[in-house]
Design a protein around this motif. Structure first.
Motif: not given
Length: 390
Positions: A332-349
């Motif tokens: 587990k990492i913090t939200p600040e450590q996740r790159p802005e370009e990272a895809a996430v599950v609950c998004e449209a595409d």
């Protein structure tokens, strides 16, 4: 995605050495030494209290067999798969008919000296469901003295019972399962001697009532100067270009005694890097979740089973290779450590986060985002699937 190639000496090299040693004389018919062929635990999950069995290609000399069990967490190994000097064995040098581990284990031979059975007291290898490595020493020989001179290793886990027995679902307040951003690391040792260290940024979403989870992974690489087996998000850059890839693990959490365990349904990973195309078929993640003692954050330790590996170079015919299994770690990492370009599950595409076609959200006929995980209000758009490169 980057590749590191290990040096290999193949049959042609061995033949050349034979001819050089004997001049014009013909080489004798080759009688190979014994091989440790298989770990005889279903899915490499060995049930606590039952012997850990290994099958050999032929009868062995009992005096030549030595088995050591090591921790298997991926942060215990470097990029070449070499164990760090600081890692200590859990059982060292178990020999036939001799106890080891201060009497906690014993090794015997069965079936005409073609199967080794390692009997281990419960708890002697540490907590259940952690990744472990069983190592057969390089001294293995047959009764005629033909010696292997190369160690053989099997990744495995100790479990309380077979995976089919765990209860799906999660305690509502269990702190070990936390949604959000993660890093993932494993090192795939491919049959052609190409090491495939795998770093991903991941996003986890869970239905705690049913235990179902979706874990979306996006390819990452170590930054310049970083260790090639780094799991530090600050030393990883996310890949969004033509060679980037995204895949989805759809699985279920469950309770196995006091343990929180997980298992994914089979998925595929297909990627093309330069002239090389890899496809990993029937991949399954299995393992357990704990709180990392160093960080207090959720940590997944387990194995990734690969049912078949396909490797194709350029326009050559593809080569198919048998199953393998590698240990992995997911932190587990913090939200600040996740790159802005990272895809996430609950998004449209999620596939829109990479430029290339190597993105696959292969589920059932459910709408995307998946209502069971993301809520009905989010599930407006049909599943998006980009076909991977051929």
């Amino acid at each position: 995605m980057r590749l590191w190639v290990r040096h290999m000496i193949g049959p042609a090299g061995r033949l050349a050495a034979c001819l050089a040693a004997l001049g014009l004389a013909a080489c004798e018919a080759y009688n190979p030494p014994p091989e440790a062929e298989a770990l005889l635990c279903a899915n490499n999950n060995c049930v606590e209290g039952e012997p850990i069995r290994v099958r050999f290609s032929e009868a062995i000399d009992p005096a030549s067999l030595s088995i050591t069990v090591w921790p298997g967490e991926q942060d215990s190994y470097d990029i070449e798969g070499e164990r760090l000097a600081t890692v200590k064995p859990l059982l060292l040098g178990c020999a036939v008919s001799a106890g080891c581990g201060d009497g906690a284990a014993a090794l015997v031979l069965e079936e005409g000296d073609t199967v080794a059975a390692l009997f281990v007291e419960p708890g002697a290898l540490g907590p259940r469901n952690r990744p472990l490595v069983l190592e057969i020493s390089g001294d293995l020989a047959d009764p005629e003295g033909r010696r292997k001179v190369a160690t053989k290793q099997f990744d495995f886990q100790m479990v309380m019972a077979g995976w089919a027995s765990f209860q799906p679902g999660l305690p509502a307040d269990d702190p070990r399962v936390v949604e959000g951003a993660y890093t993932f690391y494993t090192n795939l040792d491919t049959p052609l001697g190409v090491a495939l260290p795998q770093q991903y940024f991941g996003d986890l979403r869970v239905n705690r009532e049913t235990g179902r989870f979706l874990f979306l992974f996006q390819d990452a690489d170590p930054i310049d100067g970083a260790p090639q087996n780094t799991t530090d998000p600050a030393q990883m850059s996310i890949d969004t270009g033509e060679e980037a890839f995204i895949f989805l693990a759809d699985g279920v959490f469950g309770r196995n005694g006091d343990d929180i365990v997980f298992e994914s349904v089979a998925f595929e990973i297909s990627l093309t890097v330069g002239p090389i195309t890899f496809a990993l078929f029937d991949c399954v993640l299995r393992g357990s979740i704990s709180l990392d003692p160093a960080t207090g954050e959720s940590r997944w330790d387990g194995t990734m089973f690969v049912g078949e590996v396909m490797i194709q170079v350029g326009q050559d015919d593809p080569n198919y290779h048998p199953p393998q299994q590698e240990n992995f770690i997911c932190s587990k990492i913090t939200p600040e450590q996740r790159p802005e370009e990272a895809a996430v599950v609950c998004e449209a595409d999620p596939c829109a986060h990479i430029a290339g076609p190597q993105c696959s959200l292969l589920l059932t006929d459910e709408a995307w985002p998946v209502a069971e995980i993301c809520g009905a209000a989010e599930s407006q758009k049909r599943r998006t699937t980009h076909a991977p490169s051929p």
